[in-house]
Design an enzyme around this catalytic site. Sequence first.
Site, PDB file in Angstrom:
ATOM      1  N   TYR A   1       0.835  -1.211   0.000  1.00 45.48           N
ATOM      2  CA  TYR A   1       0.000   0.000   0.000  1.00 45.48           C
ATOM      3  C   TYR A   1       0.868   1.259   0.000  1.00 45.48           C
ATOM      4  O   TYR A   1       0.590   2.228  -0.697  1.00 45.48           O
ATOM      5  CB  TYR A   1      -0.917  -0.014   1.230  1.00 45.48           C
TER       6      TYR A   1
ATOM      7  N   PHE B   1      -7.237  19.604 -24.906  1.00 51.78           N
ATOM      8  CA  PHE B   1      -7.887  18.364 -25.310  1.00 51.78           C
ATOM      9  C   PHE B   1      -9.240  18.295 -24.611  1.00 51.78           C
ATOM     10  O   PHE B   1      -9.515  19.038 -23.681  1.00 51.78           O
ATOM     11  CB  PHE B   1      -7.006  17.139 -24.991  1.00 51.78           C
TER      12      PHE B   1
ATOM     13  N   LYS C   1      -0.368   6.831 -23.634  1.00 48.80           N
ATOM     14  CA  LYS C   1       0.158   7.125 -24.972  1.00 48.80           C
ATOM     15  C   LYS C   1       1.679   6.888 -24.936  1.00 48.80           C
ATOM     16  O   LYS C   1       2.110   5.758 -25.016  1.00 48.80           O
ATOM     17  CB  LYS C   1      -0.163   8.580 -25.362  1.00 48.80           C
TER      18      LYS C   1
HETATM   19  C1  LIG Z   1      -3.458  15.595 -25.099  1.00 45.63           C
HETATM   20  C2  LIG Z   1      -4.225  14.764 -24.115  1.00 45.63           C
HETATM   21  N1  LIG Z   1      -4.333  15.162 -22.850  1.00 45.63           N
HETATM   22  C3  LIG Z   1      -5.001  14.436 -21.938  1.00 45.63           C
HETATM   23  C4  LIG Z   1      -5.629  13.257 -22.268  1.00 45.63           C
HETATM   24  C5  LIG Z   1      -6.395  12.496 -21.213  1.00 45.63           C
HETATM   25  O1  LIG Z   1      -5.708  11.348 -20.845  1.00 45.63           O
HETATM   26  P1  LIG Z   1      -6.446  10.015 -20.345  1.00 45.63           P
HETATM   27  O2  LIG Z   1      -7.188   9.459 -21.507  1.00 45.63           O
HETATM   28  O3  LIG Z   1      -5.335   9.128 -19.897  1.00 45.63           O
HETATM   29  O4  LIG Z   1      -7.340  10.388 -19.227  1.00 45.63           O
HETATM   30  C6  LIG Z   1      -5.563  12.813 -23.587  1.00 45.63           C
HETATM   31  C7  LIG Z   1      -6.253  11.567 -23.955  1.00 45.63           C
HETATM   32  O5  LIG Z   1      -6.494  11.257 -25.091  1.00 45.63           O
HETATM   33  C8  LIG Z   1      -4.832  13.579 -24.536  1.00 45.63           C
HETATM   34  O6  LIG Z   1      -4.718  13.194 -25.804  1.00 45.63           O
END
Ligand SMILES: Cc1ncc(COP(=O)(O)O)c(C=O)c1O
Length: 464
Positions: A71, A126, A259
């Site tokens: 933990y 985003f 990613k």
């Molecule tokens: C540029 C960007 N920021 C943030 C996120 C959010 O990440 P997550 O999907 O891991 O929550 C994404 C997801 O596609 C993204 O492309």
Amino acid sequence: MKTIIEPFRIKTVEPIRMTTEEERRRFIKEADYNLFSLKSEDVLIDLLTDSGTGAMSTNQWAALMRGDESYAGSPSYYRFEAAVKDLMPFKHVIPTHQGRAAEQILTSVIADGHGKGKIVPNNTHFDTTRANFEDAGIDARDLVIAEGLDTALEYPFKGNMDLEKLEQLLAVEADNIPMVEITITNNAGGGQPVSMANIRGAKAICDKYGKPLIIDSARFAENAYFIKLREDGYQDTSVKEIVREIFSHADGMTMSAKKDGFSNMGGWLALNDDEWAEKARARLIMTEGFPTYGGLSGRDMECLAVGLEEIVDEDYLQYRIRSIQYINEGLDALGVPVMKPAGGHAIFIDAKKMLPHIDPLQYPGQALAVALYIQGGIRTVEIGSLMFGRQTDGSEKPASMELVRMAMPRRMYTQAQADYIIECFEELRNNTSKIPGLRITWEPSSLRHFTAKLSPIQRRRPTI
Ligand SMILES: Cc1ncc(COP(=O)(O)O)c(C=O)c1O
């Protein structure tokens, strides 16, 4: 040798179930013309997202077994923290289950209970970043350069922030701006990179006004590789060094490790400021977990530590960028209006140009995405008025671009599958005038593109 090959071989395979066009017409109708509602088994080539969908390496699978699920104080956390700090030397590394959790925690820190009236500028937010800010009452302002909005224009760093606009905004609104953000690569703006000069310039403006610069870093390695390829002075610098320089100009980062973390799950928030980090950890404990695991299991953190070493491998990055260019070039040769130059993780198609007969508020991007699924079982995502059209006051406004994104999962599809994608467009392009627009029959109160229900608009036959 001119041919760039996949720098890996396949050890485990996942069968794909073949479907017929007739079946796909039924599946998409049952999914209310929303590709998020399809069962993935009914998809042949899944380009919905590059998020968490990549193939793990043998070393990552091996590292899973090392996961220590204590933990508190797990060695897996310390290995993860060291791997992050090796590339991004921030003082505090706070693990979260994915990127949006890091965004949510950061939002709670900057809003501090009073989001209304505050503004966060970004090159392009985003969707989840925007949603988190707007949910707290913060105005999420996009300041990408004008070149970034012209899909046909060849320009090396179309993800750049418009620094003049940033300076103008800060000059007037500095008191209301808690931080400035830059997204690398600029996902919502076509996966286009941001130059080091632009990051440096943004940091200088932030310093002038005493504002922290935070980097939304989901595709940091792809962005760094573009800097190596395209920005003067970086050709002989390793991607790892470029990554370190990028983050040396920032005060913090949010990360979706799904990613460029080569992971199926994970993320983090990293900060230099002790006070912000303390507030973030307090929130983390309420919403994610103890600070040495956040929302992650020990094995996830082990996997991420290995993924961060593999993602800056330049043979991988060369293959990655080339495999996206390959499809972009194939589609361009067919006359498909693709975004140029190719982005880092995805091919973007300008649906407004491809389907000029469909009004932006009848969602040409979604209409094209549906047609591609029916044609070849390819699942893509709309980035246009379905995603961004609903305004916070309830009104609807066309988005600045109507794009279809074909996001390529990492180390997943082969060149024959890439050729199949190109062939689908070849079949589709002669019938585009028959593709109908769509109307929304139901939508949720926010982030509607994930769950909205749609239906095709039956066009009236011309009367004599
Ligand atoms: C540029 C960007 N920021 C943030 C996120 C959010 O990440 P997550 O999907 O891991 O929550 C994404 C997801 O596609 C993204 O492309």
